[in-house]
Design an enzyme around this catalytic site. Structure first.
Site, PDB file in Angstrom:
ATOM      1  N   ARG A   1      82.112 -18.548  38.684  1.00  0.00           N
ATOM      2  CA  ARG A   1      82.023 -17.005  37.991  1.00  0.00           C
ATOM      3  C   ARG A   1      81.088 -16.462  38.492  1.00  0.00           C
ATOM      4  O   ARG A   1      79.476 -16.458  38.180  1.00  0.00           O
ATOM      5  CB  ARG A   1      82.156 -18.090  36.276  1.00  0.00           C
ATOM      6  CG  ARG A   1      83.196 -18.467  36.309  1.00  0.00           C
ATOM      7  CD  ARG A   1      84.376 -17.329  35.559  1.00  0.00           C
ATOM      8  NE  ARG A   1      84.881 -18.536  34.595  1.00  0.00           N
ATOM      9  CZ  ARG A   1      86.654 -18.769  35.525  1.00  0.00           C
ATOM     10  NH1 ARG A   1      86.481 -18.378  37.092  1.00  0.00           N
ATOM     11  NH2 ARG A   1      87.708 -19.305  35.718  1.00  0.00           N
TER      12      ARG A   1
ATOM     13  N   ARG B   1      76.570   9.354  31.076  1.00  0.00           N
ATOM     14  CA  ARG B   1      76.777   7.839  32.072  1.00  0.00           C
ATOM     15  C   ARG B   1      77.777   7.928  32.955  1.00  0.00           C
ATOM     16  O   ARG B   1      78.796   8.525  33.008  1.00  0.00           O
ATOM     17  CB  ARG B   1      76.875   7.450  30.605  1.00  0.00           C
ATOM     18  CG  ARG B   1      76.249   7.168  29.411  1.00  0.00           C
ATOM     19  CD  ARG B   1      74.869   6.404  29.778  1.00  0.00           C
ATOM     20  NE  ARG B   1      74.040   6.083  28.784  1.00  0.00           N
ATOM     21  CZ  ARG B   1      72.837   6.015  28.893  1.00  0.00           C
ATOM     22  NH1 ARG B   1      72.465   5.700  30.331  1.00  0.00           N
ATOM     23  NH2 ARG B   1      72.292   5.486  27.667  1.00  0.00           N
TER      24      ARG B   1
ATOM     25  N   ALA C   1      67.942   4.430  22.786  1.00  0.00           N
ATOM     26  CA  ALA C   1      67.844   3.215  23.139  1.00  0.00           C
ATOM     27  C   ALA C   1      67.895   3.087  24.862  1.00  0.00           C
ATOM     28  O   ALA C   1      67.372   3.625  25.074  1.00  0.00           O
ATOM     29  CB  ALA C   1      69.858   2.432  23.007  1.00  0.00           C
TER      30      ALA C   1
ATOM     31  N   LEU D   1      65.973  -0.084  28.545  1.00  0.00           N
ATOM     32  CA  LEU D   1      65.655  -1.299  28.779  1.00  0.00           C
ATOM     33  C   LEU D   1      64.624  -2.696  27.758  1.00  0.00           C
ATOM     34  O   LEU D   1      63.687  -1.617  27.631  1.00  0.00           O
ATOM     35  CB  LEU D   1      65.760  -1.432  29.932  1.00  0.00           C
ATOM     36  CG  LEU D   1      67.238  -1.397  31.254  1.00  0.00           C
ATOM     37  CD1 LEU D   1      66.536  -0.596  32.626  1.00  0.00           C
ATOM     38  CD2 LEU D   1      68.002  -1.696  30.631  1.00  0.00           C
TER      39      LEU D   1
ATOM     40  N   GLU E   1      61.297   3.665  22.178  1.00  0.00           N
ATOM     41  CA  GLU E   1      62.839   4.882  23.270  1.00  0.00           C
ATOM     42  C   GLU E   1      62.862   5.529  22.107  1.00  0.00           C
ATOM     43  O   GLU E   1      63.746   7.014  22.892  1.00  0.00           O
ATOM     44  CB  GLU E   1      64.086   3.727  23.067  1.00  0.00           C
ATOM     45  CG  GLU E   1      63.242   2.964  23.879  1.00  0.00           C
ATOM     46  CD  GLU E   1      63.607   3.406  25.021  1.00  0.00           C
ATOM     47  OE1 GLU E   1      64.623   4.284  25.680  1.00  0.00           O
ATOM     48  OE2 GLU E   1      63.451   3.014  26.426  1.00  0.00           O
TER      49      GLU E   1
ATOM     50  N   GLU F   1      63.456   9.644  23.557  1.00  0.00           N
ATOM     51  CA  GLU F   1      64.447  10.127  24.052  1.00  0.00           C
ATOM     52  C   GLU F   1      64.760  10.895  22.760  1.00  0.00           C
ATOM     53  O   GLU F   1      65.504  11.728  22.852  1.00  0.00           O
ATOM     54  CB  GLU F   1      65.543   8.443  23.453  1.00  0.00           C
ATOM     55  CG  GLU F   1      66.000   8.294  25.287  1.00  0.00           C
ATOM     56  CD  GLU F   1      66.879   7.191  24.789  1.00  0.00           C
ATOM     57  OE1 GLU F   1      67.813   7.468  24.052  1.00  0.00           O
ATOM     58  OE2 GLU F   1      66.666   6.717  25.812  1.00  0.00           O
TER      59      GLU F   1
ATOM     60  N   PRO G   1      79.723  -9.869  26.932  1.00  0.00           N
ATOM     61  CA  PRO G   1      79.930 -10.838  27.034  1.00  0.00           C
ATOM     62  C   PRO G   1      81.379 -11.854  28.477  1.00  0.00           C
ATOM     63  O   PRO G   1      80.580 -12.743  28.878  1.00  0.00           O
ATOM     64  CB  PRO G   1      80.203 -12.384  26.069  1.00  0.00           C
ATOM     65  CG  PRO G   1      80.981 -10.908  24.848  1.00  0.00           C
ATOM     66  CD  PRO G   1      81.174  -9.729  25.669  1.00  0.00           C
ATOM     67  N   GLY G   2      81.804 -10.920  28.615  1.00  0.00           N
ATOM     68  CA  GLY G   2      83.030 -11.565  29.590  1.00  0.00           C
ATOM     69  C   GLY G   2      82.796 -11.828  31.016  1.00  0.00           C
ATOM     70  O   GLY G   2      82.979 -12.347  32.093  1.00  0.00           O
TER      71      GLY G   2
ATOM     72  N   GLU H   1      74.102  -9.643  28.873  1.00  0.00           N
ATOM     73  CA  GLU H   1      72.982  -8.655  28.192  1.00  0.00           C
ATOM     74  C   GLU H   1      73.220  -8.649  26.961  1.00  0.00           C
ATOM     75  O   GLU H   1      74.129  -8.835  26.231  1.00  0.00           O
ATOM     76  CB  GLU H   1      73.941  -7.642  28.280  1.00  0.00           C
ATOM     77  CG  GLU H   1      72.773  -6.376  27.679  1.00  0.00           C
ATOM     78  CD  GLU H   1      73.317  -4.816  28.418  1.00  0.00           C
ATOM     79  OE1 GLU H   1      72.883  -3.878  27.846  1.00  0.00           O
ATOM     80  OE2 GLU H   1      74.938  -4.360  28.834  1.00  0.00           O
TER      81      GLU H   1
ATOM     82  N   GLU I   1      68.164  12.292  31.503  1.00  0.00           N
ATOM     83  CA  GLU I   1      67.358  11.999  30.188  1.00  0.00           C
ATOM     84  C   GLU I   1      67.564  13.812  30.116  1.00  0.00           C
ATOM     85  O   GLU I   1      66.957  13.840  29.080  1.00  0.00           O
ATOM     86  CB  GLU I   1      66.837  11.151  29.748  1.00  0.00           C
ATOM     87  CG  GLU I   1      66.767   9.926  30.165  1.00  0.00           C
ATOM     88  CD  GLU I   1      65.105   9.030  29.930  1.00  0.00           C
ATOM     89  OE1 GLU I   1      64.828   9.456  29.707  1.00  0.00           O
ATOM     90  OE2 GLU I   1      65.569   7.590  29.572  1.00  0.00           O
TER      91      GLU I   1
END
Length: 186
Positions: free
Chosen positions: A36, A63, A75, A77, A92, A96, A114-115, A119, A144
């Site tokens: 996996r 993005r 948002a 990290l 953030e 931003e 989640p697959g 995160e 940014e």
């Protein structure tokens, strides 16, 4: 039946400052051992910032993986050592959207993919907003530089979700959660 899916081995395939890719050999409930691959992410925070008129602060940012500008929440990290999650969200917001919030509460947590990734994004609700003085504003770099900040009535932001204008998962979840909370407060 509860199976624990034990990991027999882990091999790192790639690493950078935001995530690394690993391959785990995992024992399935039938005894088979399967590979996996997934991304181990540093984690992230986001903030649904509502002003006194219940307008939500959105940022429009390029993005590259999807090759387009997306409407999102402020948002980022969890990448500052020793920084708490609420403090990261407020940082953030300042970086931003050039805003400071007097009030911040935990709203929801999400696992956006989640697959293929572990995160987790913790989303906060921020209120009592004030502008950061121009001379103290964060210097933006990379994508940014082109950030557009807009305040949108919360009900309109919900409509933008259902029209497909807001597709970022954290923004969708955060806006809908905030709209529900505001409705419950009325």
């Amino acid at each position: 039946m509860t199976h624990t899916y034990p990991v027999r081995s882990t091999k790192e395939q790639f690493r950078n400052n935001m995530f690394h890719i690993v391959t785990d050999e995992v024992e399935m409930s039938d005894g088979a051992v399967l590979a996996r691959d997934y991304m181990v992410h540093v984690g992230a925070v986001g903030v649904v910032a509502l002003d006194d008129e219940d307008r939500v602060v959105l940022v429009r940012q390029y993005r590259h993986p999807v090759r387009q500008f997306l409407w999102e929440l402020p948002a980022g990290l969890i990448d500052v050592a020793g920084e708490g999650l609420a403090e990261a969200a407020l940082r953030e917001l300042t970086e931003e959207a050039d805003l400071i919030a007097e009030s911040v509460i935990h709203l929801i947590d999400i696992h956006p993919t989640p697959g293929c990734s572990n995160e987790r994004i913790r989303l906060f609700l921020a209120r009592s907003l004030t502008e950061v003085p121009v001379e103290e504003q964060h210097e933006r770099h990379g994508e940014e530089i082109d950030i557009e900040v807009r305040r949108v009535p919360l009900a309109q932001a919900v409509q933008m979700i259902f029209r497909g204008e807001i597709t970022n998962g954290a923004a969708v979840a955060g806006i809908l959660a905030a709209a529900n909370l505001v409705r419950l407060e009325e």
